[in-house]
Design an enzyme around this catalytic site. Structure first.
Site, mmCIF file in Angstrom:
data_model
loop_
_atom_site.group_PDB
_atom_site.id
_atom_site.type_symbol
_atom_site.label_atom_id
_atom_site.label_comp_id
_atom_site.label_asym_id
_atom_site.label_seq_id
_atom_site.Cartn_x
_atom_site.Cartn_y
_atom_site.Cartn_z
ATOM 1 C CG HIS A 13 -0.363 0.319 2.429
ATOM 2 N ND1 HIS A 13 -0.235 -0.562 3.333
ATOM 3 C CD2 HIS A 13 -0.100 1.470 2.941
ATOM 4 C CE1 HIS A 13 0.521 -0.135 4.565
ATOM 5 N NE2 HIS A 13 0.489 1.194 4.239
ATOM 6 C CG ASP B 280 -13.559 -4.061 0.035
ATOM 7 O OD1 ASP B 280 -14.011 -3.765 -1.054
ATOM 8 O OD2 ASP B 280 -14.021 -3.554 1.120
ATOM 9 C CB SER C 211 2.754 1.248 6.859
ATOM 10 O OG SER C 211 1.705 1.583 7.705
#
Length: 401
Positions: free
Chosen positions: A181, A258, A334
């Site tokens: 991401h 999701d 992250s």
């Protein structure tokens, strides 16, 4: 004269110093790396795809409504599903995009299978709730690492910063492991992904006194005094451009909110060697086999600009693909490599290995109540085989993990 509040901060140094600097002779048990034969993930066909538009803003955090039980109930993928999930895109520095199909060999579907798409029925009809500002669980247990004698010392030296705002870990002479991401939001490549750079923290001036280094190696409790010089005053970033970036299709095929973060990893190849020691990959062992069930990682949290932040904590839950824990972290961490330190019986030495990638924060509805986690993507045998091939360029050197 030191106040009682100041004094109360110094005991927090003891666990860190014990873990990092105490000789191995004080270890009464030796949790060991257990080598296993891993499957082969072999590229088969590469095709050129339309160039990305790089319109998406970079995301420093990811959330999913799918909790651990949701992941465990998710259907296990078959052979052809896995081939699609482990196929990958490669973004080149000139903007060209390619897609590579893969074949799987030596993989037993009866073991080590992992939930692929974690859309999860348990989260149906419920909206995930994400804390955007805080990812601290009670007392802030992070350590700011300052001074070149620490920052440039292994294992802290393997942590790097991405120009998109995330962190990464050196896993090869030219390779950096990070979260998918950080370069791709699940639908599009993010702004800055084409001209991606990797930052290495470097000293600005001479050595600092040992006493100053130790005083900087403290757990900065919110509201407490902080008179030590900041790392940003002594260090700077030296940047190296990325030559190409690999992202698995398991991440790209879904939307980051999701799917269950199962494929939130990417590998960057730099344009030149970084000349630092890197950390080897390892297949993630079960959490109960980790020393104290602990995991460790270092990154560049946004709330401490210019500083390298280290933390360790106990892994609480796990699924085939994810490791759940409550390590304190903020956006910017992250992409950090999650690692463990265990005994390598074959080499007769203690060794740290990267066993996962820190993905981000989850806040899910579970049994009618909100529950929080920080989540890392585990290094499964298939993911180990894929990433190792990206690094080595052959499967012969990737058969044992």
């Amino acid at each position: 004269m030191r106040s009682s509040k100041d004094s109360s901060r110094f005991p927090s140094l003891l666990p860190l110093l014990f873990l990092l600097f105490l000789p191995d002779v004080f270890s009464f048990s030796r949790p060991q790396w257990i080598l296993q034969r891993v499957p082969v993930v072999l590229p088969q066909q590469t095709e050129v795809r339309p160039a990305p538009r790089f319109l998406s803003p970079a995301r420093l955090d990811v959330a999913s409504p799918c909790d651990p039980e949701c992941h465990k109930r998710a259907p296990r993928p078959g052979y052809w599903d896995l081939r699609q999930l482990l196929a990958y895109e490669t973004l080149h520095s000139d903007g060209q995009l390619t897609e590579t199909a893969v074949g799987l060999y030596g993989y037993n579907l009866g073991s080590n299978t992992s939930p692929a798409y974690s859309f999860g029925t348990s989260g149906k009809g419920k909206q995930s709730r994400v804390r955007q500002k805080r990812q601290i669980f009670g007392h802030d247990g992070r350590f700011s690492i300052a001074g070149q004698n620490f920052v440039l010392k292994y294992p802290f030296s393997v942590a790097v910063k991405l120009s998109t705002g995330c962190s990464g870990t050196l896993v090869g002479d030219r390779h950096v492991l990070t979260a998918a991401h950080c370069v791709h939001d699940g639908k599009n490549y993010v702004k800055g992904a084409q001209r991606l750079r990797v930052g290495f923290l470097k000293p600005k001036q001479g050595d600092m006194q040992v006493s100053t280094l130790l005083s900087n190696l403290t757990n900065h409790v919110e509201g407490g005094p902080n008179n030590a010089p900041r790392a940003s005053e002594k260090m700077k970033f030296q940047w190296i451009r990325a030559k190409r970036t690999h992202v698995p299709k398991g991440w790209i095929k879904g939307n980051a909110n999701d799917i269950g973060m199962d494929y939130d990893y990417a590998l960057l190849e730099l344009k030149k060697a970084h000349k630092r020691r890197h950390m080897n990959l390892g297949v993630s062992p079960p959490a109960q086999r980790l020393p104290g069930r602990r995991v460790h990682f270092s990154g560049f949290d946004n709330d401490r600009p210019g500083q390298l932040v280290y933390r360790f904590c106990r892994a609480s839950e796990e699924t085939a693909d994810l490791l759940y824990q409550h390590c304190d972290a903020q956006p910017g961490a992250s992409g950090s490599g999650v690692y463990a330190r265990m005994w390598d019986g074959r080499r007769r030495r203690w060794e740290r290995k990267v066993i996962g990638v820190f993905s981000g924060h989850q806040w899910v509805e579970r049994q009618g109540a909100a529950q929080e986690y920080n989540v890392a993507v585990r290094m499964t045998p298939l993911k180990y085989a894929q990433i190792c091939y990206w690094i080595k360029g052959n499967f012969v050197d990737c058969r044992e993990g």
